[in-house]
Structures are given as C-alpha cells and as structure tokens.
Scaffold this motif. Structure first.
Motif, PDB file in Angstrom:
ATOM      1  N   ILE A 123      43.932  36.791  38.791  1.00  0.00           N
ATOM      2  CA  ILE A 123      42.779  36.124  38.213  1.00  0.00           C
ATOM      3  C   ILE A 123      41.804  35.853  39.346  1.00  0.00           C
ATOM      4  O   ILE A 123      42.178  35.924  40.538  1.00  0.00           O
ATOM      5  CB  ILE A 123      43.140  34.816  37.488  1.00  0.00           C
ATOM      6  N   TYR A 124      40.570  35.541  38.988  1.00  0.00           N
ATOM      7  CA  TYR A 124      39.531  35.339  39.989  1.00  0.00           C
ATOM      8  C   TYR A 124      38.835  33.995  39.740  1.00  0.00           C
ATOM      9  O   TYR A 124      38.751  33.530  38.607  1.00  0.00           O
ATOM     10  CB  TYR A 124      38.500  36.471  39.920  1.00  0.00           C
ATOM     11  N   VAL A 140      46.352  30.353  34.969  1.00  0.00           N
ATOM     12  CA  VAL A 140      45.189  29.683  34.391  1.00  0.00           C
ATOM     13  C   VAL A 140      44.436  28.952  35.495  1.00  0.00           C
ATOM     14  O   VAL A 140      45.042  28.203  36.275  1.00  0.00           O
ATOM     15  CB  VAL A 140      45.607  28.691  33.286  1.00  0.00           C
ATOM     16  N   TYR A 200      47.289  35.129  42.524  1.00  0.00           N
ATOM     17  CA  TYR A 200      48.474  35.628  41.836  1.00  0.00           C
ATOM     18  C   TYR A 200      49.519  34.515  41.794  1.00  0.00           C
ATOM     19  O   TYR A 200      49.560  33.659  42.676  1.00  0.00           O
ATOM     20  CB  TYR A 200      49.105  36.814  42.579  1.00  0.00           C
ATOM     21  N   THR A 214      40.839  35.563  44.827  1.00  0.00           N
ATOM     22  CA  THR A 214      41.779  36.226  43.930  1.00  0.00           C
ATOM     23  C   THR A 214      43.107  35.492  44.010  1.00  0.00           C
ATOM     24  O   THR A 214      43.553  35.157  45.103  1.00  0.00           O
ATOM     25  CB  THR A 214      41.970  37.699  44.327  1.00  0.00           C
ATOM     26  N   SER A 235      52.278  37.739  38.126  1.00  0.00           N
ATOM     27  CA  SER A 235      51.295  37.365  37.118  1.00  0.00           C
ATOM     28  C   SER A 235      49.934  37.311  37.778  1.00  0.00           C
ATOM     29  O   SER A 235      49.719  36.572  38.736  1.00  0.00           O
ATOM     30  CB  SER A 235      51.648  36.001  36.511  1.00  0.00           C
ATOM     31  N   GLY A 236      49.005  38.092  37.285  1.00  0.00           N
ATOM     32  CA  GLY A 236      47.675  38.143  37.862  1.00  0.00           C
ATOM     33  C   GLY A 236      47.247  39.587  38.081  1.00  0.00           C
ATOM     34  O   GLY A 236      47.948  40.519  37.681  1.00  0.00           O
ATOM     35  N   LEU A 276      48.831  35.500  32.117  1.00  0.00           N
ATOM     36  CA  LEU A 276      48.089  35.288  33.350  1.00  0.00           C
ATOM     37  C   LEU A 276      48.172  33.835  33.807  1.00  0.00           C
ATOM     38  O   LEU A 276      48.392  32.931  33.006  1.00  0.00           O
ATOM     39  CB  LEU A 276      46.614  35.644  33.140  1.00  0.00           C
ATOM     40  N   SER A 331      35.085  43.430  36.910  1.00  0.00           N
ATOM     41  CA  SER A 331      34.507  42.399  36.055  1.00  0.00           C
ATOM     42  C   SER A 331      33.220  42.907  35.413  1.00  0.00           C
ATOM     43  O   SER A 331      32.571  43.825  35.903  1.00  0.00           O
ATOM     44  CB  SER A 331      34.219  41.129  36.854  1.00  0.00           C
ATOM     45  N   ASP A 374      37.353  33.028  31.161  1.00  0.00           N
ATOM     46  CA  ASP A 374      38.050  34.309  31.278  1.00  0.00           C
ATOM     47  C   ASP A 374      38.700  34.433  32.647  1.00  0.00           C
ATOM     48  O   ASP A 374      38.587  33.555  33.504  1.00  0.00           O
ATOM     49  CB  ASP A 374      37.099  35.479  31.005  1.00  0.00           C
ATOM     50  N   ARG A 375      39.395  35.528  32.864  1.00  0.00           N
ATOM     51  CA  ARG A 375      40.154  35.726  34.104  1.00  0.00           C
ATOM     52  C   ARG A 375      39.252  36.020  35.299  1.00  0.00           C
ATOM     53  O   ARG A 375      39.720  36.063  36.435  1.00  0.00           O
ATOM     54  CB  ARG A 375      41.158  36.864  33.934  1.00  0.00           C
ATOM     55  N   TRP A 376      37.963  36.253  35.054  1.00  0.00           N
ATOM     56  CA  TRP A 376      37.046  36.568  36.136  1.00  0.00           C
ATOM     57  C   TRP A 376      36.370  35.326  36.707  1.00  0.00           C
ATOM     58  O   TRP A 376      35.500  35.437  37.559  1.00  0.00           O
ATOM     59  CB  TRP A 376      35.983  37.557  35.654  1.00  0.00           C
TER      60      TRP A 376
END
Length: 477
Positions: A266-267, A145, A254, A252, A263-264, A143, A378, A467-469
């Motif tokens: 992520i938020y 970062v 990518y 959001t 890739s993605g 993902l 999430s 985290d990704r959220w």
C-alpha cells in the motif's frame, strides 16, 4: 566449492532407490524435509545444485527468491526415480518451476520421492519449502490499512486476521456493549507480524515480493508502539504507530505475516512540514478513530493522543451520548426475532458509534501534493477530497474541543456514515441525514462512497472512502 556428501544413513528410504541411477551421489546437497523452510545462498551451494525430495502423494514445492541477485536462478523438478537429473534439457516427468514476483511453486504427486535441481545461481539467496499441507509462501489478497499520517508519523494496520465476536441481542434479554468498549480479550491464535516501510522512490515494489526479500531490506521509521487492535467488524489487526518519516514524501508499506506471507504493497504520503494536527488513536469507545485531529500538541514525551492522554472533557460527553442512545434504543425490541431479518439493535448501535466518532473527532488533512510523482500503477486523482478550510480560532465542530491557535483543513465525514445509521436503526429514533439536493455537502463528503440514492452503498465516484494508493476522500470514522 566442495559439495557436502551425505552418508547413506542420512537419506530417507525413498532416496536409497537412487543408488541405482547413473548420476554421482556427491551431487545431492541435501534431502529436503517435509513442512520446514530451508534457506540457501550462493556462499553455501554451487551455482548448480541437486536436492532430494521426500515422498508424498500430494507434494507442494515452494520457492522464494530472497535477493534480487538470485533472480537468475532456475528451478527444475522431477517427481520420479527414473534416473533423470532435472534440468534445462527437459525429459520425461521434468518440470520447471516458473518464478513470478519472486515466488514459484509446483503441485503434484511424488509417491517415490524426487529431485529438485537449481541452475544458474550466480549470487544471492533463496528458500525452499516442501509441504504436504499446501502452499507455504503467499501474497495475501487482504491489504494493510493506512490510518493516517502527519509530517513525521503514521498509523498502519495489518489485515484483519481473526473475526470479531459479536453477540446479537435476542428476546427477552436485549443487551448491548457499554459506551466504553472492553477489548481486553485477545484472539486465540496471534500471528507474528512485521511491518516493512520504505520511500516509494526506492522502488521497494520492484524487489522480489517475497517475505524473506522484504525482511532483508532496511525499513524506514521507528516503531513507537505496536499491539493488537479490534478496529472494526472485520476483526483483529496489528496496529503500528511509526515515527521518523520525512515530510511530503511518498512511502510504500508491506505487512509480513509469520515471516512467509506478504500483504501489500500500500502507499501513503506524509503531510507537509507545517502540518499542525497530532494523531489520535487507541480509543476503546471509538476504535476506528486513528487519524490526525485538531488538538494542541500532546505533552512531552508523548507524540500522539490515546485513551490515557486524551482530555476527559472530550471523552466524557461521548460516554454520555453513547449511554443515553443505548438506553433509548433498548426500549424497542430490535432483535432479529422481532425487529428485522437484516438488522438488530447491535447493528444500530455499532453504526451510531461510527457516526458519532466521525463527527466528534474532526479529521485534519491537506490537499494531495504534486511535488512528488504518484506511486507506480496508481491512477491520477479524478475527484477531490471533501476538504474544508478551518481558520485559526474558529469554533470547532465539536463544542467540547478546545480552540486551536493554528489554521487547518478538515476532511468531512462521509455521507454514507450517516446513511448507514439511518438504515440500521429503528424508525422511532428519528434519525435523518441530509440529502445531496439540499446542502448535504455543507457538513459531509457527498458522492464519494454513496451514490446519492437512498440505500445504495459504494456506488459513488470513488466507491471507497480511501484506496491503497494513499488517496483519502472522506472520513469514514
């Protein structure tokens, strides 16, 4: 709409055998070539179209939907020259390519070539790649970062794409990197990266999750800077500083690699309109520092601080700390040959640098807002981030930082960042970290990444520093 009719000289040898089958030659729109991306849309081909496949003992046919309107299209394939036109009616050696999140692919042998049929294309566009080297389109497990955000800016990193080269010290010449790291050497092969960001409320993640679909969307924000960065031991990344966001808004993001790999998502959420701290990033001596720091606003036209604009009164002491620590460390033969089969002086120095930067650059943050709904999928935030209010004019944690005239909230360093130094360094250095039973939470975020047990990593409440959220629990440096 008239279909293009190919002359016999334009068809590969394997397709000439199809002269003996019963379907009309005018139906073949194009003979697809190996290892190249072909793009089509409803304005250039009919709703039902036929394509010739090249011969290959190991063939991969990859399909990518490039617009939501094309999601109704179905793709059928035959890997023989039996005369069957692949379609919904099925038949011997006829396969439908299933589409999931906008992607579809088929693997198999097509020694004599074959046919690809597109059915029910109402509107929109798609891509097809025929390859003998494997999958072309992909959703990467790695993902992007999230660095940090202010009210209007954010720092985003691509996934690591090339490993960092590290030299382990060995007997008799123990050498270590200098205090001010040199990261001028680029990796040998650099992918092309594109960053796509949109408000989470726009439901960007409901679009086809393909590179061509995401690249066709309008990305939010203006890219102020973009370059390669060796952020951590995971390796080289692309780093973006983006401006032009709205305060207190969920976004959001990518990252698209080489225009085919996604890739993605992520938020992340921007801070409130009154958030006072500027971003600090691109410091060779603190490569993982990429977050908001309690400093006065940078001088215009700069929007953030980097190595060229950060006051030397802050950077010079860091050089001295790292130099003195490295000199003391090299008095001990701590290569793997004599010190430890698991750790070396290089590991000790790296972990000490991470800890030093995390405690030397306080990280501004603020409690997670509740005015906007959480991103899709999430989980509700169970633990609280390790936040500590800092009144205006209070003494900063780093004595070399100026007193700021605003109130801010500091995100404490992760206790695991200190424990990692303790594990990696020789005992004679005397490194000691506070323990949870005795006020460790006065200066560190406790129980988030660490479990509270000596030598155990990643077993805390969250298991990660962020985290990704978009949740950030403590500052990992």
């Amino acid at each position: 709409m008239r279909a293009r009719v190919f002359q016999l000289s334009q068809l590969p040898h394997t397709l000439l055998c199809l002269l003996h089958v019963s379907f009309a030659f005018a139906q073949i729109q194009q003979a697809l070539s190996l290892n190249s991306v072909a793009s089509f849309s409803s304005s250039t081909i009919p709703s039902s179209a036929l394509f010739g496949l090249p011969s290959s003992p190991q063939l991969t046919v990859s399909v990518a939907i490039c617009s939501s309107q094309a999601s109704s299209a179905r793709f059928f394939l035959t890997n023989t020259t039996s005369g069957v036109i692949p379609g919904p009616g099925g038949g011997t050696d006829v396969f439908e390519i299933p589409i999931n999140h906008g992607y579809g692919q088929w693997f198999g042998s097509a020694s004599g070539g074959g046919l690809l049929s597109v059915q029910d294309l109402q509107q929109g566009s798609f891509q097809v790649t025929v390859s003998d080297t494997g999958t072309t389109y992909d959703i990467l497990d790695r993902l992007p970062v999230f660095g940090d955000a202010t009210a209007n800016q954010a720092i985003i990193f691509s996934p690591a794409f090339y490993p960092a080269s590290t030299e382990q010290p060995t007997y008799p010449n123990y050498t270590l990197p200098p205090a001010n790291l040199s990261i001028s050497d680029n990796p040998p092969a650099i992918p092309t990266f594109n960053l796509v960001i949109g408000p989470t409320s726009s439901q960007l993640s409901s679009f086809p999750q393909t590179a061509c679909a995401l690249l066709n969307t309008s990305s939010t924000g203006s890219i102020i800077s973009n370059g390669l960065w060796l952020r951590d031991i995971d390796g080289w990344r692309s780093q973006w500083l983006v401006d032009g966001f709205s305060p207190s808004t969920n976004y959001t993001a990518y990252v698209i690699q080489d225009q085919v790999k996604v890739s993605g998502p992520i938020y992340f959420a921007t801070k409130s309109a009154g958030f006072p701290c500027p971003l600090v990033h691109s410091l060779p001596y603190c490569p993982s520092t990429a977050y908001a720091v309690p400093l006065p606003p940078p001088q215009a036209p700069a929007l953030s601080y980097d190595a060229s604009s950060l006051p030397s009164t802050i950077s010079t002491p860091l050089f001295q700390y790292m130099t003195n620590f490295t000199t003391m460390l090299l008095t001990f033969a701590c290569g793997r040959d004599l010190y430890s089969p698991l750790q070396t002086c290089a590991d000790c120095q790296r972990e000490y640098r991470s800890w030093l930067c995390a405690v030397s650059f306080p990280r501004c943050s603020e409690p997670a807002g509740t005015s906007t709904p959480p991103p899709p999928g999430s989980k509700p935030q169970a633990p609280f981030s390790a936040l500590r209010p800092q009144p205006s004019g209070s003494n900063p944690r780093n004595q070399f930082f100026p007193n700021v005239s605003y109130t801010y909230t500091s995100l404490l360093p992760c206790l695991e960042t200190c424990n990692a130094v303790d594990r990696a360094c020789p005992y004679f250095l005397g490194i000691k970290c506070p323990v949870p039973q005795f006020n460790a939470d006065a200066s560190y975020g406790v129980g988030l990444v660490d479990s509270g047990e000596a030598g155990v990593t990643g077993q805390g409440i969250t298991g990660v520093a962020q985290d990704r959220w978009g949740n950030v629990w403590c500052n990992a440096g």
